[in-house]
Design a protein around this motif. Structure first.
Motif, mmCIF file in Angstrom:
data_model
loop_
_atom_site.group_PDB
_atom_site.id
_atom_site.type_symbol
_atom_site.label_atom_id
_atom_site.label_comp_id
_atom_site.label_asym_id
_atom_site.label_seq_id
_atom_site.Cartn_x
_atom_site.Cartn_y
_atom_site.Cartn_z
ATOM 1 N N ALA A 241 -9.048 -2.270 -1.775
ATOM 2 C CA ALA A 241 -8.629 -3.046 -0.603
ATOM 3 C C ALA A 241 -9.843 -3.661 0.095
ATOM 4 O O ALA A 241 -9.816 -4.828 0.496
ATOM 5 N N ALA A 242 -10.912 -2.869 0.228
ATOM 6 C CA ALA A 242 -12.129 -3.389 0.860
ATOM 7 C C ALA A 242 -12.730 -4.508 0.019
ATOM 8 O O ALA A 242 -13.180 -5.534 0.550
ATOM 9 N N ALA A 243 -12.742 -4.320 -1.305
ATOM 10 C CA ALA A 243 -13.297 -5.343 -2.194
ATOM 11 C C ALA A 243 -12.494 -6.632 -2.108
ATOM 12 O O ALA A 243 -13.054 -7.738 -2.051
ATOM 13 N N LEU A 244 -11.164 -6.519 -2.077
ATOM 14 C CA LEU A 244 -10.328 -7.720 -1.970
ATOM 15 C C LEU A 244 -10.612 -8.453 -0.672
ATOM 16 O O LEU A 244 -10.720 -9.689 -0.659
ATOM 17 N N GLY A 245 -10.736 -7.703 0.417
ATOM 18 C CA GLY A 245 -11.033 -8.343 1.699
ATOM 19 C C GLY A 245 -12.315 -9.150 1.643
ATOM 20 O O GLY A 245 -12.380 -10.279 2.142
ATOM 21 N N ARG A 246 -13.338 -8.585 1.020
ATOM 22 C CA ARG A 246 -14.616 -9.301 0.931
ATOM 23 C C ARG A 246 -14.505 -10.545 0.054
ATOM 24 O O ARG A 246 -15.042 -11.606 0.378
ATOM 25 N N ARG A 487 -7.752 5.504 1.754
ATOM 26 C CA ARG A 487 -7.980 4.571 2.838
ATOM 27 C C ARG A 487 -7.440 3.201 2.446
ATOM 28 O O ARG A 487 -7.530 2.793 1.305
ATOM 29 N N GLY A 488 -6.930 2.492 3.425
ATOM 30 C CA GLY A 488 -6.547 1.114 3.168
ATOM 31 C C GLY A 488 -7.758 0.231 2.977
ATOM 32 O O GLY A 488 -7.703 -0.771 2.317
ATOM 33 N N ASP A 489 -8.903 0.610 3.605
ATOM 34 C CA ASP A 489 -10.058 -0.273 3.486
ATOM 35 C C ASP A 489 -11.193 0.380 2.730
ATOM 36 O O ASP A 489 -12.285 -0.147 2.669
ATOM 37 N N GLY A 490 -10.976 1.540 2.152
ATOM 38 C CA GLY A 490 -11.967 2.166 1.316
ATOM 39 C C GLY A 490 -13.109 2.778 2.083
ATOM 40 O O GLY A 490 -14.094 3.197 1.499
ATOM 41 N N ARG A 491 -13.009 2.902 3.420
ATOM 42 C CA ARG A 491 -14.112 3.461 4.179
ATOM 43 C C ARG A 491 -13.758 4.848 4.655
ATOM 44 O O ARG A 491 -12.631 5.125 5.052
ATOM 45 N N PRO A 492 -14.724 5.761 4.697
ATOM 46 C CA PRO A 492 -14.463 7.123 5.120
ATOM 47 C C PRO A 492 -14.366 7.226 6.629
ATOM 48 O O PRO A 492 -14.806 6.369 7.366
ATOM 49 N N GLY A 493 -13.808 8.336 7.071
ATOM 50 C CA GLY A 493 -13.814 8.654 8.489
ATOM 51 C C GLY A 493 -12.641 8.067 9.226
ATOM 52 O O GLY A 493 -11.998 7.138 8.806
ATOM 53 N N GLY A 494 -12.345 8.658 10.421
ATOM 54 C CA GLY A 494 -11.337 8.089 11.299
ATOM 55 C C GLY A 494 -9.960 8.639 11.093
ATOM 56 O O GLY A 494 -9.052 8.308 11.823
ATOM 57 N N ASP A 495 -9.708 9.485 10.091
ATOM 58 C CA ASP A 495 -8.381 10.010 9.865
ATOM 59 C C ASP A 495 -8.136 11.239 10.718
ATOM 60 O O ASP A 495 -9.040 11.924 11.152
#
Length: 579
Positions: A241-246, A487-495
């Protein structure tokens, strides 16, 4: 080529079409027939059965519709359908019906599209008043047939459009039942983008001595396309998801379709892309017909940039202005890849086909290259530095446009002059550019680098992955087990840590506030329990992204929760909550 090929006619007038059809074609801007139209119209006017292989965009709708209309106009109209066109999806039924209506306007042809998801009463009334052509999905056609509302006793021609798709969608039994209910003396036409053995078997059962035509997309004139730039990015699943966004940030598509495998993936990715600032809409079988039509019109009208869709929901979706097609997963069937990318690169315009591949999927991509005879270029996922550079370019372009227009600049002169008395004029400009850059979403963020999977890809391409052959997926491509770390955006943390496991069906609610607003899991739990009737135990996993959050709640409580949270404020900001 047909069995009894004759020299190709060069104009529609050469095809012996009714003058009223020629007038309609002229009004619609048709200048000369495409190859499939040149090959098919003559035999169909003669009443021959036909088996045609033609890709999307080759003009096959006119190829079967024009002869159908001419044969109907020449015969006696009884009020019962003389023509039946079967198509795989509601969207295609609407498109084909609209095309036939336009072609047959001067002939007074009555056309009715019938499909599920709309009130059947209206369709029953129209059938009772009398129609000449019915364009239907197989399921609804069979339903009407069983009700006795669809009388095919006077049927002269039956057309199966995109027959391979209908078989893929499980309509084989419905098609056999419909074909078994029509008069013995009829003309049968079958079009398919691919010709697997089951299509051949169907043709042998239902077509009599058919003319066979096999054509790919029309060969373009030199320099006129189709121009499709095909690229693939090798990305571990957790970072897709993060890669697609970029990639989308750098590509800046005007109108794009992103294909996913499941409804859940469509919904999740749509929420992620909206949180990244895109205008994205979901399209899948769980959305009613009115909602689906709305999504298609928004894409065509430019109010939506991205449609995230399943294959089945997007079949028949035809948008001339489409610039990008994205395969969020490598299609398991190479033919599906060809279907998807055939939607872009038309009329000489450049189109872009992007595929996100996991490291273990190199064999599937190689199969696509063998089928298309074209190489798919492997690109490197944009880095954080690439992204920042692109955002600076966009800020520079926006400032340049403002300077060239200059209309609203003069009123800012007093601010610049006042600051110039105190600071160096270049420092003033730098501060202004910084503010403009951050206001446009270009400020530094906490995006992390995405692991380079190219090395793994090359190793597998050379020798294969023993772990995969042994049935054990590789580390980057391990199956998603729905664990807490997804993660939806591939980033850790915040859950939310230690979130309760909810029983029964659940859904995720979109909250328009995230890390950048200082939102924490306890803020969301407090807002949800304080403003709605949900208890803390009814709130499942919470994923906090940069600009939005996703909150898991019981499906049965979702709508009332959304209503209760209208007008919600979090961290001093108006916050929207929706499904």
């Amino acid at each position: 080529m047909p069995d009894d090929a004759t020299p190709n006619p060069t104009t529609f007038a050469d095809l012996a079409l009714d003058p009223r059809l020629l007038s309609a074609l002229s009004t619609l801007g048709y200048e000369e027939p495409t190859p499939i139209q040149r090959e098919a119209i003559g035999p169909l006017l003669e009443g021959r059965d036909l088996l045609g292989q033609a890709a999307t965009g080759t003009g096959k709708t006119a190829a079967f519709a024009l002869p159908l209309l001419q044969r109907i106009a020449a015969g006696e109209r009884t009020g019962k359908p003389a023509g039946l066109v079967l198509v795989p999806t509601r969207e295609l039924a609407m498109q084909v019906s609209e095309a036939i209506h336009k072609y047959g306007l001067e002939l007074g042809t009555r056309v009715l599209p019938v499909y599920g998801g709309t009130p059947i009463v209206r369709q029953l009334k129209t059938l009772h008043r009398g129609v000449d052509v019915v364009v239907a999905t197989p399921g609804r056609a069979l339903d009407l047939l069983n009700r006795g509302a669809l009388d095919l006793s006077d049927l002269k021609t039956i057309i199966l459009d995109e027959a391979d798709e209908m078989l893929d969608m499980g309509f084989a039994e419905d098609l056999d039942a419909i074909l078994g209910a029509i008069p013995t003396e009829h003309q049968a036409v079958l079009f398919s983008a691919t010709m697997p053995k089951r299509i051949d078997r169907m043709a042998q059962r239902h077509l009599r001595d058919p003319v066979r035509i096999q054509l790919a997309r029309e060969a373009p004139a030199p320099g006129e396309g189709p121009k499709i730039r095909q690229t693939a990015y090798v990305v571990p699943r957790a970072h897709k998801a993060a890669a697609l966004g970029r990639v989308l940030d750098l590509e800046e598509p005007t109108a794009a379709i992103v294909f996913c495998r499941t409804r859940a993936e469509v919904d999740e990715l749509t929420a992620t892309l909206n949180g990244r600032g895109y205008r994205a809409e979901a399209l899948h079988g769980g959305i009613d017909q009115e909602g689906r039509s709305r999504v298609v019109e928004r894409l065509k009208g430019g109010t939506t940039e991205l449609v995230v869709a399943t294959d089945v929901a997007a079949r028949g979706l035809d948008v001339d202005t489409l610039t990008h097609v994205v395969n969020y997963d490598v299609p398991s069937a190479p033919e599906a890849y060809v279907h998807r990318i055939g939607r872009v690169g038309r009329a000489g315009r450049e189109g872009v086909a992007i595929t996100l591949a996991q490291p273990r999927e190199h064999r599937m991509l190689k199969a696509i290259e063998r089928l298309t005879g074209q190489q798919v270029a492997i690109e490197v996922v944009p880095t954080v530095a690439d992204l920042r550079a692109r955002k600076l370019e966009m800020t520079q372009a926006a400032l340049r446009e403002s300077l060239l227009q200059g209309d609203e600049l003069e009123r800012m002169r007093v601010v610049v002059e006042a600051l110039a008395d105190e600071f160096d004029i270049v420092d003033v400009a730098l501060a202004a550019v910084k503010l403009a850059h951050e206001a446009g979403g270009g400020g530094d963020d906490d995006e992390q680098e995405i692991p380079d999977a190219g090395r793994t890809w090359q190793q597998e391409a050379r020798g294969g992955d023993r772990r995969q052959r042994d049935g054990r997926p590789d580390r980057d491509g391990r199956p998603d087990r729905g664990g807490r770390d997804r993660r939806g955006d591939g980033r850790p943390g915040g859950d939310r840590q230690g979130a309760p496991a909810l029983e029964g069906p659940t859904t995720r609610l979109f909250v328009s506030a995230g890390r950048r607003a200082g939102v924490r899991p306890k803020d969301i739990v407090g807002a949800f329990t304080g403003e709605s009737s949900l208890s803390g135990r009814e709130i499942g996993s919470i994923q906090i992204h940069d600009r939005f959050s996703l909150v898991e709640v019981p499906e049965a409580r979702a709508d009332e929760t959304v209503r209760a949270l209208q007008g919600l404020t979090m961290k001093g900001r108006p916050t929207h909550v929706r499904r």
